[in-house]
Motif scaffolding. Structure first.
Motif, PDB file in Angstrom:
ATOM      1  N   ILE A  54      -4.344  13.788   0.303  1.00 25.13           N
ATOM      2  CA  ILE A  54      -5.203  12.603   0.212  1.00 25.13           C
ATOM      3  C   ILE A  54      -6.278  12.804  -0.843  1.00 25.13           C
ATOM      4  CG2 ILE A  54      -6.890  11.204   1.462  1.00 25.13           C
ATOM      5  CD1 ILE A  54      -5.225  11.757   4.012  1.00 25.13           C
ATOM      6  N   ILE A  55      -6.931  13.954  -0.820  1.00 29.17           N
ATOM      7  CA  ILE A  55      -7.987  14.202  -1.803  1.00 29.17           C
ATOM      8  C   ILE A  55      -7.403  14.267  -3.214  1.00 29.17           C
ATOM      9  CG2 ILE A  55      -9.653  15.933  -2.591  1.00 29.17           C
ATOM     10  CD1 ILE A  55     -10.337  16.444   0.297  1.00 29.17           C
ATOM     11  N   GLY A  56      -6.223  14.874  -3.348  1.00 32.93           N
ATOM     12  CA  GLY A  56      -5.615  15.017  -4.663  1.00 32.93           C
ATOM     13  C   GLY A  56      -5.055  13.735  -5.238  1.00 32.93           C
ATOM     14  N   THR A  57      -4.715  12.753  -4.385  1.00 38.08           N
ATOM     15  CA  THR A  57      -4.110  11.524  -4.889  1.00 38.08           C
ATOM     16  C   THR A  57      -5.056  10.323  -4.872  1.00 38.08           C
ATOM     17  OG1 THR A  57      -3.208  10.942  -2.700  1.00 38.08           O
ATOM     18  CG2 THR A  57      -1.801  12.242  -4.174  1.00 38.08           C
ATOM     19  N   ILE A  58      -6.194  10.438  -4.193  1.00 36.47           N
ATOM     20  CA  ILE A  58      -7.107   9.299  -4.072  1.00 36.47           C
ATOM     21  C   ILE A  58      -8.518   9.622  -4.553  1.00 36.47           C
ATOM     22  CG2 ILE A  58      -8.258   7.760  -2.421  1.00 36.47           C
ATOM     23  CD1 ILE A  58      -5.732   7.678  -0.788  1.00 36.47           C
ATOM     24  N   LEU A  85      -8.643   4.274   3.358  1.00 39.15           N
ATOM     25  CA  LEU A  85      -9.047   4.476   1.961  1.00 39.15           C
ATOM     26  C   LEU A  85      -8.269   3.547   1.040  1.00 39.15           C
ATOM     27  CD1 LEU A  85      -9.204   8.380   1.886  1.00 39.15           C
ATOM     28  CD2 LEU A  85     -11.150   6.845   1.555  1.00 39.15           C
ATOM     29  N   LYS A  86      -6.959   3.461   1.277  1.00 37.04           N
ATOM     30  CA  LYS A  86      -6.127   2.624   0.404  1.00 37.04           C
ATOM     31  C   LYS A  86      -6.450   1.143   0.562  1.00 37.04           C
ATOM     32  CE  LYS A  86      -1.952   4.527   1.291  1.00 37.04           C
ATOM     33  NZ  LYS A  86      -0.515   4.822   1.015  1.00 37.04           N
ATOM     34  N   VAL A  87      -6.789   0.731   1.783  1.00 39.59           N
ATOM     35  CA  VAL A  87      -7.144  -0.669   2.009  1.00 39.59           C
ATOM     36  C   VAL A  87      -8.397  -1.042   1.217  1.00 39.59           C
ATOM     37  CG1 VAL A  87      -8.046  -2.283   3.734  1.00 39.59           C
ATOM     38  CG2 VAL A  87      -6.008  -0.931   4.240  1.00 39.59           C
ATOM     39  N   TRP A  88      -9.456  -0.261   1.372  1.00 37.54           N
ATOM     40  CA  TRP A  88     -10.714  -0.588   0.694  1.00 37.54           C
ATOM     41  C   TRP A  88     -10.591  -0.489  -0.821  1.00 37.54           C
ATOM     42  CZ3 TRP A  88     -14.328  -3.353   2.684  1.00 37.54           C
ATOM     43  CH2 TRP A  88     -14.591  -3.312   4.062  1.00 37.54           C
ATOM     44  N   LEU A 117       0.817  -1.222   0.000  1.00 41.24           N
ATOM     45  CA  LEU A 117       0.000   0.000   0.000  1.00 41.24           C
ATOM     46  C   LEU A 117       0.847   1.267   0.000  1.00 41.24           C
ATOM     47  CD1 LEU A 117      -2.729  -0.993   2.622  1.00 41.24           C
ATOM     48  CD2 LEU A 117      -2.982  -0.940   0.141  1.00 41.24           C
ATOM     49  N   ASN A 118       2.154   1.116   0.134  1.00 39.95           N
ATOM     50  CA  ASN A 118       3.065   2.265   0.217  1.00 39.95           C
ATOM     51  C   ASN A 118       2.880   3.037   1.516  1.00 39.95           C
ATOM     52  OD1 ASN A 118       5.238   3.633  -0.834  1.00 39.95           O
ATOM     53  ND2 ASN A 118       4.061   4.909  -2.232  1.00 39.95           N
ATOM     54  N   GLY A 119       2.363   2.345   2.520  1.00 35.76           N
ATOM     55  CA  GLY A 119       2.265   2.908   3.859  1.00 35.76           C
ATOM     56  C   GLY A 119       1.623   4.276   3.910  1.00 35.76           C
ATOM     57  N   LEU A 120       2.234   5.158   4.686  1.00 34.81           N
ATOM     58  CA  LEU A 120       1.733   6.526   4.869  1.00 34.81           C
ATOM     59  C   LEU A 120       2.566   7.546   4.101  1.00 34.81           C
ATOM     60  CD1 LEU A 120       1.057   6.244   8.713  1.00 34.81           C
ATOM     61  CD2 LEU A 120      -0.637   6.112   6.877  1.00 34.81           C
ATOM     62  N   THR A 121       3.244   7.074   3.050  1.00 31.23           N
ATOM     63  CA  THR A 121       4.112   7.948   2.260  1.00 31.23           C
ATOM     64  C   THR A 121       3.369   9.183   1.774  1.00 31.23           C
ATOM     65  OG1 THR A 121       5.414   6.060   1.498  1.00 31.23           O
ATOM     66  CG2 THR A 121       5.564   8.086   0.202  1.00 31.23           C
ATOM     67  N   GLY A 122       3.959  10.338   1.993  1.00 25.67           N
ATOM     68  CA  GLY A 122       3.394  11.598   1.522  1.00 25.67           C
ATOM     69  C   GLY A 122       2.855  12.470   2.630  1.00 25.67           C
ATOM     70  N   LEU A 123       2.401  11.869   3.735  1.00 26.77           N
ATOM     71  CA  LEU A 123       1.835  12.666   4.823  1.00 26.77           C
ATOM     72  C   LEU A 123       2.930  13.415   5.577  1.00 26.77           C
ATOM     73  CD1 LEU A 123      -0.916  10.363   6.378  1.00 26.77           C
ATOM     74  CD2 LEU A 123      -1.109  11.996   4.493  1.00 26.77           C
ATOM     75  N   GLU A 124       2.594  14.595   6.042  1.00 30.50           N
ATOM     76  CA  GLU A 124       3.533  15.450   6.765  1.00 30.50           C
ATOM     77  C   GLU A 124       3.119  15.568   8.234  1.00 30.50           C
ATOM     78  OE1 GLU A 124       6.254  17.022   5.681  1.00 30.50           O
ATOM     79  OE2 GLU A 124       6.132  16.445   3.579  1.00 30.50           O
ATOM     80  N   GLN A 125       4.064  15.364   9.124  1.00 28.32           N
ATOM     81  CA  GLN A 125       3.879  15.602  10.554  1.00 28.32           C
ATOM     82  C   GLN A 125       2.665  14.860  11.122  1.00 28.32           C
ATOM     83  OE1 GLN A 125       6.178  17.005  12.472  1.00 28.32           O
ATOM     84  NE2 GLN A 125       7.463  17.342  10.690  1.00 28.32           N
ATOM     85  N   TYR A 126       1.548  15.544  11.339  1.00 31.08           N
ATOM     86  CA  TYR A 126       0.420  14.936  12.050  1.00 31.08           C
ATOM     87  C   TYR A 126      -0.872  15.147  11.265  1.00 31.08           C
ATOM     88  CZ  TYR A 126      -3.095  14.130  15.669  1.00 31.08           C
ATOM     89  OH  TYR A 126      -4.172  13.670  16.370  1.00 31.08           O
TER      90      TYR A 126
END
Length: 535
Positions: free
Chosen positions: A244-248, A203-206, A185-194
């Motif tokens: 998240i909205i822009g990539t999913i 979202l990625k799982v489903w 799933l590429n984990g949480l790659t892309g998220l910043e800080q919190y």
């Protein structure tokens, strides 16, 4: 090899780390534990705590955030499965490891959420709440309180008597899955800080064909705090939401988000997020492409699971309203002097899209005369009007590339390019319009942008926020037309009412600009198509 590793990222948790480790070891003496200290500065002896309870200790040299710290811990995991915890948790029995591993053995593409037991601290004592949540639902937008991409507890049990329950979104800070699936799933790659970790991974799982499962008989206590022991920046929270909205999400959600975000956050925060999105555009593009590769389910599964409301920008506009607007615009044509997008060119673009969407019989001769009249009067004199030059240049590219007109004057467009090359940074108030024009030029396969234009586009990312007058104002007519074109090119027929902001289409002198919106996806399009590797 052992089956399960516990991974605990933390920041300034103090003695709660020791309490959490003590709670784990009380029921499980041998399970591997990895602590990831995200550069805490509160002076507690975390190394001693890790040694006392036999945990592997990692300290980030600089603050990475909870998402990256989780990924760092998972990368060091040597077992098939792992359990992610916060640094302030409690356990109540010794059966949880066996139950979690047994459930994960059934299906590899599963992420497990343990039953959250809310705990509250008063002084040194913990009090247990009797109110339980059963997973969560994702809310993309709550205009009532200005919350965006939020998770809300499900308070009713859906399948009473069952030990497990499928849920739309994990929540509660105790999650387990396999290392192999997390990496897929590429984990949480892309998220910043919190912010938004649970929503992102759920979202990625489903969408990848997996499932989120609540283990109702595995209870893990989670202390809920009234404040963070570290600073949480609103820019990072908004950035993660837009990433998240822009990539999913489908594009219509980003359009809607861009439309209403400025109503709830400050211009400074919006500008800072915009610049961070721009600088990270290559990563965002790669994430979107990767998500397309691994997702096997349509986004409608997310909408159904979470009960999303329909996203409609102009649900107050009916087809009859559009027909009335169409008639009014036709009647106004003889008296309109403005050749730009607030004048005849804007009307022409609207009429052609209206005709394309509703299959109306618009007088082709009239449209040709309108276009030729604009084109023939687009003289050297009009080039001095920077706004009109960009408006008409953009519209010419748009109409030509979509087959609405059969000719385009590249010599004229080259003059506009030269005008931008020589004067772009004398027109900082028009930077959004310049960028939108360049998107259209870059979309033309016959266009080979010169180095000066590449340099201008690359420089956008280095400008400080105060240089912009309004870099991401509400997304108006032209940006939405570009999305309409983009979605059609992907084989999607969007609702025209979702794309166009018709109340902005005015033909009087008091009307606002209908070309002042620029989404980050538009900027990404420029950077991607012009191959700006240095950003």
């Amino acid at each position: 090899m052992k089956y399960l590793t516990i991974i605990i990222p933390f920041l300034n948790e103090g003695v709660e780390i020791k309490n959490t480790l003590n709670s784990i070891r009380r029921f499980n003496k041998k399970i591997p534990i990895i602590l990831v200290n995200d550069n805490s500065d509160d002076g507690y002896p975390y190394v001693e705590y890790s040694m006392e309870f036999g945990a592997t200790y990692i300290r980030n040299r600089q603050r990475m955030g909870v998402a990256k710290s989780r990924d760092i811990g998972i990368a060091r995991c040597l077992t098939r499965y792992f359990l992610l915890l916060d640094g302030h948790m409690r356990f109540y029995d010794s059966k949880w490891e066996e139950i979690i591993c047994s459930e994960l053995d059934k299906k590899s593409n599963t992420i497990i959420c343990c039953q959250n037991i809310p705990l509250f601290k008063k002084g040194k004592k913990l009090f247990r709440s009797s109110v339980l949540g059963y997973g969560a639902k994702i809310q993309p937008i709550n205009r009532g309180n200005g919350e965006f991409l939020n998770s809300k507890w499900i308070m009713n049990e859906c399948s009473k008597g069952n030990e497990t329950e499928e849920i739309p979104c994990i929540l509660g800070a105790a999650y387990a899955t396999s290392k192999a699936y997390w990496e897929e799933l590429n984990g949480l790659t892309g998220l910043e800080q919190y912010g938004s970790d649970e929503i992102y991974i759920s979202l990625k799982v489903w969408l990848s064909g997996g499932r989120c499962v609540l283990l109702k008989h595995v209870h893990v206590g989670h202390i809920y705090r009234t404040e963070f022991p570290y600073e949480v920046q609103s820019e990072n929270l908004i950035y993660n939401i837009l990433l998240i909205i822009g990539t999913i999400f489908p594009f219509r959600y980003f359009i809607y988000m861009s439309y209403i975000l400025p109503l709830y956050i400050t211009t400074t925060v919006y500008q800072d997020v915009f610049l961070k999105i721009l600088r990270n555009s290559q990563l965002i593009m790669k994430l979107r492409e990767y998500h397309k590769e691994i997702f096997v389910n349509d986004f409608s599964i997310i909408e159904a699971l979470n009960g999303f409301e329909a996203i409609t920008l102009n649900n107050h506009v009916s087809k009859n309203d559009l027909k009335m607007l169409y008639s009014e615009l036709l009647d106004s044509l003889p008296s309109i002097e403005d050749k730009g997008l607030e004048g005849k060119m804007g009307i022409l673009v609207f009429l052609l899209i209206y005709d394309n969407f509703f299959n109306e019989s618009i007088d082709g001769e009239l449209l040709n005369r309108l276009y030729e009249g604009i084109y023939n009067n687009f003289s050297e004199e009009i080039l001095l009007d920077f706004d009109n030059a960009l408006d008409v240049g953009w519209a010419m590219e748009y109409l030509f590339q979509n087959g609405f007109v059969k000719f385009i004057d590249y010599q004229l467009l080259n003059k506009i390019d030269l005008l931008i090359s020589e004067n772009a940074f004398s027109y900082l108030d028009h930077l959004s319009k310049i960028s939108s024009y360049l998107v259209a030029r870059a979309s033309n396969t016959d266009f080979d942008p010169n180095q000066q234009l590449k340099k201008i586009i690359g420089s956008i990312g280095s400008l400080s926020p105060e240089k912009f007058s309004n870099p991401m104002s509400a997304v108006h007519l032209i940006t939405k037309i570009r999305y309409y074109n983009l979605e059609c090119s992907l084989g999607i027929k969007p609702s025209l009412l979702d794309i166009l902001d018709f109340e902005k289409v005015k033909v009087d002198e008091t009307s606002p600009s209908i070309f002042d919106g620029l989404s980050y996806i538009g900027i990404n399009t420029i950077l991607n198509q012009l191959n700006l590797d240095h950003l």
